[in-house]
Motif scaffolding. Sequence first.
Motif, PDB file in Angstrom:
ATOM      1  N   ILE A 133      10.475 -24.099  -9.838  1.00 19.64           N
ATOM      2  CA  ILE A 133       9.745 -23.451 -10.851  1.00 19.64           C
ATOM      3  C   ILE A 133       8.859 -22.165  -9.684  1.00 19.64           C
ATOM      4  N   HIS A 134       9.061 -20.912 -10.066  1.00 19.01           N
ATOM      5  CA  HIS A 134       8.264 -20.050  -9.372  1.00 19.01           C
ATOM      6  C   HIS A 134       7.062 -19.579 -10.267  1.00 19.01           C
ATOM      7  N   ALA A 135       6.123 -19.132  -9.853  1.00 17.95           N
ATOM      8  CA  ALA A 135       4.720 -18.461 -10.530  1.00 17.95           C
ATOM      9  C   ALA A 135       4.093 -17.742  -9.650  1.00 17.95           C
ATOM     10  N   LEU A 140       6.940 -24.587  -7.111  1.00 16.09           N
ATOM     11  CA  LEU A 140       6.825 -25.924  -7.327  1.00 16.09           C
ATOM     12  C   LEU A 140       8.420 -26.631  -7.276  1.00 16.09           C
ATOM     13  N   ASP A 141       8.434 -27.657  -6.412  1.00 12.69           N
ATOM     14  CA  ASP A 141       9.854 -28.280  -6.359  1.00 12.69           C
ATOM     15  C   ASP A 141       9.561 -29.614  -6.932  1.00 12.69           C
ATOM     16  N   ILE A 142      10.218 -29.631  -7.991  1.00 16.85           N
ATOM     17  CA  ILE A 142       9.832 -30.739  -9.059  1.00 16.85           C
ATOM     18  C   ILE A 142      10.450 -32.022  -8.602  1.00 16.85           C
ATOM     19  N   LYS A 143      11.831 -31.748  -8.074  1.00 14.12           N
ATOM     20  CA  LYS A 143      12.222 -33.309  -7.570  1.00 14.12           C
ATOM     21  C   LYS A 143      11.466 -33.697  -6.176  1.00 14.12           C
ATOM     22  N   ARG A 144      11.044 -32.996  -5.473  1.00 14.39           N
ATOM     23  CA  ARG A 144      10.427 -33.348  -3.981  1.00 14.39           C
ATOM     24  C   ARG A 144       8.933 -33.593  -4.398  1.00 14.39           C
TER      25      ARG A 144
END
Length: 226
Positions: A133-135, A140-144
């Motif tokens: 996810i980019h903001a 944000l790396d959801i998996k890691r």
Amino acid sequence: MPVERIYVVDDEASIIEFVRIYLEKEGFQVKGFKDGKQAYSAIMADPPDLVVLDVMLPSMDGFEICKKIRSEENQVPIIMLTAKDEEIDKIVGLELGADDYLTKPFNPRELVARIKAVLRRVTLKRQTQEEIIHAGDITLDIKRREVKIKDDLIKLRTQEFELLRVLAEEPGRVFSRDQLLYLAWGYDFAGQTRTVDVHIAQLRRKIQAADVQIETVTGYGYKLVY
């Protein structure tokens, strides 16, 4: 599309049958259990899509079942059925890892709505497990479960990460405190929204170097802007 399976665990056969009628009308496949140990064994051997779990059960109560399921890293969604006005039951159930709760006596339509809401949330979570996810300049790396501002890794606690994830998935959307409590923590009872404010304050400090901001919407909640 495969039929979603629901296990209904309650020591009253009439309640199991009552719930079965409504859920089957909605297209769910339902299996009932009146005994706690039997239900636990079935859940672990063949996990359904969701469990409706009463607290008061013979041989093993609902709290113990929920605790044992989560200790085995089984993430099957659980909706607890708690005694009317027993606030402590709701809190204990959620702390043990339940996804939602409903007090007895309950409206079967509300149970159906809550089941669908939990299943939607679980589906969305699964879809985003490997997403990035980019903001703004935040990634944000959801998996890691990693957050970076540009190339700098930022250490966030679990609930800070979940709050940022919820806000970053829909930048510009205003979330109420109750919505953030439900989406980031997984529960929605009143009186706990102060914890949202505390975590927002901590999150703001940790991402102050980013080109995004968490704005307060007075009297309502928060939104992420950039």
